[in-house]
Motif scaffolding. Structure first.
Motif, PDB file in Angstrom:
ATOM      1  N   TYR A  57       0.809  -1.216   0.000  1.00  0.00           N
ATOM      2  CA  TYR A  57       0.000   0.000   0.000  1.00  0.00           C
ATOM      3  C   TYR A  57       0.848   1.275   0.000  1.00  0.00           C
ATOM      4  O   TYR A  57       0.503   2.258  -0.665  1.00  0.00           O
ATOM      5  CB  TYR A  57      -0.965  -0.013   1.189  1.00  0.00           C
ATOM      6  CG  TYR A  57      -1.993  -1.109   1.095  1.00  0.00           C
ATOM      7  CD1 TYR A  57      -3.028  -1.056   0.168  1.00  0.00           C
ATOM      8  CD2 TYR A  57      -1.913  -2.235   1.913  1.00  0.00           C
ATOM      9  CE1 TYR A  57      -3.961  -2.078   0.061  1.00  0.00           C
ATOM     10  CE2 TYR A  57      -2.840  -3.262   1.817  1.00  0.00           C
ATOM     11  CZ  TYR A  57      -3.859  -3.179   0.892  1.00  0.00           C
ATOM     12  OH  TYR A  57      -4.775  -4.198   0.783  1.00  0.00           O
ATOM     13  N   SER A  58       1.958   1.280   0.736  1.00  0.00           N
ATOM     14  CA  SER A  58       2.816   2.479   0.755  1.00  0.00           C
ATOM     15  C   SER A  58       3.454   2.705  -0.612  1.00  0.00           C
ATOM     16  O   SER A  58       3.615   3.852  -1.048  1.00  0.00           O
ATOM     17  CB  SER A  58       3.900   2.345   1.825  1.00  0.00           C
ATOM     18  OG  SER A  58       4.825   1.321   1.499  1.00  0.00           O
ATOM     19  N   VAL A  59       3.814   1.609  -1.296  1.00  0.00           N
ATOM     20  CA  VAL A  59       4.438   1.724  -2.626  1.00  0.00           C
ATOM     21  C   VAL A  59       3.440   2.296  -3.633  1.00  0.00           C
ATOM     22  O   VAL A  59       3.758   3.215  -4.396  1.00  0.00           O
ATOM     23  CB  VAL A  59       4.958   0.352  -3.100  1.00  0.00           C
ATOM     24  CG1 VAL A  59       5.482   0.443  -4.537  1.00  0.00           C
ATOM     25  CG2 VAL A  59       6.064  -0.145  -2.179  1.00  0.00           C
ATOM     26  N   VAL A  60       2.214   1.744  -3.635  1.00  0.00           N
ATOM     27  CA  VAL A  60       1.181   2.233  -4.548  1.00  0.00           C
ATOM     28  C   VAL A  60       0.861   3.708  -4.273  1.00  0.00           C
ATOM     29  O   VAL A  60       0.753   4.526  -5.192  1.00  0.00           O
ATOM     30  CB  VAL A  60      -0.100   1.380  -4.434  1.00  0.00           C
ATOM     31  CG1 VAL A  60      -1.241   1.987  -5.240  1.00  0.00           C
ATOM     32  CG2 VAL A  60       0.168  -0.041  -4.911  1.00  0.00           C
ATOM     33  N   THR A  61       0.740   4.061  -2.985  1.00  0.00           N
ATOM     34  CA  THR A  61       0.423   5.445  -2.615  1.00  0.00           C
ATOM     35  C   THR A  61       1.533   6.397  -3.017  1.00  0.00           C
ATOM     36  O   THR A  61       1.291   7.440  -3.629  1.00  0.00           O
ATOM     37  CB  THR A  61       0.182   5.543  -1.092  1.00  0.00           C
ATOM     38  OG1 THR A  61      -0.879   4.659  -0.731  1.00  0.00           O
ATOM     39  CG2 THR A  61      -0.180   6.964  -0.698  1.00  0.00           C
ATOM     40  N   PHE A  62       2.771   6.027  -2.688  1.00  0.00           N
ATOM     41  CA  PHE A  62       3.911   6.889  -3.012  1.00  0.00           C
ATOM     42  C   PHE A  62       4.043   7.086  -4.522  1.00  0.00           C
ATOM     43  O   PHE A  62       4.239   8.212  -5.010  1.00  0.00           O
ATOM     44  CB  PHE A  62       5.197   6.297  -2.446  1.00  0.00           C
ATOM     45  CG  PHE A  62       6.432   7.058  -2.841  1.00  0.00           C
ATOM     46  CD1 PHE A  62       6.779   8.227  -2.186  1.00  0.00           C
ATOM     47  CD2 PHE A  62       7.233   6.612  -3.878  1.00  0.00           C
ATOM     48  CE1 PHE A  62       7.908   8.946  -2.553  1.00  0.00           C
ATOM     49  CE2 PHE A  62       8.361   7.314  -4.260  1.00  0.00           C
ATOM     50  CZ  PHE A  62       8.706   8.484  -3.592  1.00  0.00           C
ATOM     51  N   CYS A  63       3.939   5.979  -5.269  1.00  0.00           N
ATOM     52  CA  CYS A  63       4.081   6.065  -6.731  1.00  0.00           C
ATOM     53  C   CYS A  63       2.929   6.862  -7.346  1.00  0.00           C
ATOM     54  O   CYS A  63       3.135   7.610  -8.314  1.00  0.00           O
ATOM     55  CB  CYS A  63       4.140   4.666  -7.345  1.00  0.00           C
ATOM     56  SG  CYS A  63       5.673   3.783  -6.966  1.00  0.00           S
ATOM     57  N   GLY A  64       1.722   6.733  -6.784  1.00  0.00           N
ATOM     58  CA  GLY A  64       0.588   7.515  -7.279  1.00  0.00           C
ATOM     59  C   GLY A  64       0.795   9.000  -7.063  1.00  0.00           C
ATOM     60  O   GLY A  64       0.534   9.816  -7.953  1.00  0.00           O
ATOM     61  N   ILE A  65       1.282   9.379  -5.877  1.00  0.00           N
ATOM     62  CA  ILE A  65       1.558  10.791  -5.594  1.00  0.00           C
ATOM     63  C   ILE A  65       2.667  11.312  -6.499  1.00  0.00           C
ATOM     64  O   ILE A  65       2.587  12.427  -7.039  1.00  0.00           O
ATOM     65  CB  ILE A  65       1.940  10.970  -4.108  1.00  0.00           C
ATOM     66  CG1 ILE A  65       0.736  10.666  -3.216  1.00  0.00           C
ATOM     67  CG2 ILE A  65       2.458  12.386  -3.837  1.00  0.00           C
ATOM     68  CD1 ILE A  65       1.060  10.602  -1.737  1.00  0.00           C
ATOM     69  N   ALA A  66       3.708  10.489  -6.689  1.00  0.00           N
ATOM     70  CA  ALA A  66       4.822  10.888  -7.563  1.00  0.00           C
ATOM     71  C   ALA A  66       4.344  11.119  -8.995  1.00  0.00           C
ATOM     72  O   ALA A  66       4.763  12.078  -9.664  1.00  0.00           O
ATOM     73  CB  ALA A  66       5.919   9.823  -7.533  1.00  0.00           C
ATOM     74  N   LEU A  67       3.438  10.260  -9.481  1.00  0.00           N
ATOM     75  CA  LEU A  67       2.906  10.426 -10.835  1.00  0.00           C
ATOM     76  C   LEU A  67       2.057  11.694 -10.949  1.00  0.00           C
ATOM     77  O   LEU A  67       2.095  12.383 -11.966  1.00  0.00           O
ATOM     78  CB  LEU A  67       2.068   9.210 -11.228  1.00  0.00           C
ATOM     79  CG  LEU A  67       2.831   7.943 -11.583  1.00  0.00           C
ATOM     80  CD1 LEU A  67       1.875   6.785 -11.804  1.00  0.00           C
ATOM     81  CD2 LEU A  67       3.679   8.156 -12.833  1.00  0.00           C
TER      82      LEU A  67
END
Length: 360
Positions: A322-332
């Motif tokens: 979940y942290s990876v998906v959230t971080f990558c979504g914010i980065a995108l």
């Protein structure tokens, strides 16, 4: 602009599906855990181990970006590490949220196309990465099954066939990848045979399936030819991939240490998580959502005391997925805003340039 709007719509659509899956996961798994239990567990943990877990998850994304950059360079396209990092963000985010977890590579190809990477080159770079990934996760899964078989047998009980199914499916996928890469005659024969079956069932689909499948086989074989020319470079890429997958599987270890537990080694926990992963990876759920949580409760019930098992599952999935998906979504999202600002500045500059002749 239209492409980027379609990109945002895709995020919103897949995000809605992801939220729906999260809701059902909560109803099936998380609703059994009280906030009081979670709060008590958080008071007892060593927070620096969780921070190390988050850093390891970010290192996993960075390793993917490094391999993408190396693959593109082997194919004659040299892109900055920052751009390759954006491709890794897209891969992890869109593999995490859409149905069947199939959105990662198409969105990576879209971003590559936006950065003037030829479609065939981008696809080949990702195929090369996929081959190494499949080798590593399947090998680690088999190792985990053998190394931790007594624990797995006791923990899974009647659910043990689920692991067998996952191992068999991943082994078939791995074998198919190598056949497509190194056996032209056999792979063409398989594609033509399947195309005939598809054509018999749906006459309008047989020819299109055959065309797309043969294109895929051609890309794999082009990748195999490059691997033969750059064996040492691909060996280095495989080592980076091993680091990436171990980092991906390490979340339970950091949670284990955070609770101050001992007795299980790093290798044992990684092996157990690797076996868990291959048993869930082939199932059509984004990031194994729901399935991954239930599987954790089964696989790790001998390593974590019953009183903290559910909390350990939440923390482990939070760090590793979940942290990876959230971080990558914010980065995108930040990337999209930055590119929008850049495009607006360019459009403004062009507009001013066009006005200048009329003013003189």
């Amino acid at each position: 602009m239209k492409q980027w709007m379609a990109y945002i719509k895709k995020i919103l659509y897949n995000g809605g599906f992801f939220a729906l899956v999260i809701y059902f996961t909560y109803r099936m798994v998380f609703s059994k855990i009280t906030f009081e239990q979670i709060g008590q567990a958080l008071l007892e943990i060593k927070i620096h181990y969780l921070l190390l877990g988050l850093l390891t998850s970010f290192a996993m994304v960075c390793a993917e970006a490094l391999n993408t950059k190396r693959n593109l360079k082997l194919l004659g396209v040299d892109k900055s590490y920052f751009l390759c990092l954006s491709y890794a963000f897209a891969g992890n985010f869109f593999s995490g949220i859409p149905p069947a977890a199939t959105g990662g590579q198409p969105m990576q190809l879209y971003l590559m196309h936006h950065d003037h990477v030829p479609a065939s080159t981008g696809a080949l770079a990702l195929f090369m990465d996929l081959g190494a990934y499949q080798v590593v996760i399947t090998s680690l899964g088999l190792f985990g099954f053998i190394f931790c078989f007594p624990i797995i047998q006791r923990s899974l009980g009647s659910f043990l066939p689920v692991l067998w199914v996952g191992l068999v499916l991943n082994t078939i996928l791995l074998a198919s990848t190598f056949i497509a890469m190194f056996s032209k005659k056999f792979s063409y024969g398989v594609v033509n045979f399947i195309a005939k079956i598809v054509g018999a069932l749906r006459k309008d689909k047989g020819e299109s399936f055959q065309k797309k499948a043969l294109q895929g086989v051609h890309q794999y074989q082009s990748g195999a030819a490059i691997l033969k020319q750059h064996k040492m470079a691909y060996l280095a890429n495989s080592c980076i991939m091993l680091f990436r997958v171990v980092a991906m599987h390490s979340a339970p270890f950091w949670v284990y240490k955070a609770f101050g537990l001992s007795g299980a080694s790093f290798i044992e926990i990684i092996a157990l998580q690797a076996a868990l992963y291959v048993s869930c990876a082939a199932l059509p759920f984004p990031g194994g959502t729901g399935i991954g949580e239930q599987a954790f409760l089964l696989y790790f019930k001998e390593l974590f005391p019953a009183g903290i098992l559910s909390s350990a599952m939440i923390l482990s999935r939070g760090i590793g997925f979940y942290s990876v998906v959230t971080f990558c979504g914010i980065a995108l999202l930040v990337l999209w805003l930055a590119r929008q600002k850049q495009n607006n500045a360019l459009a403004k500059g062009v507009k001013l340039y066009r006005k200048e002749p009329s003013e003189h």
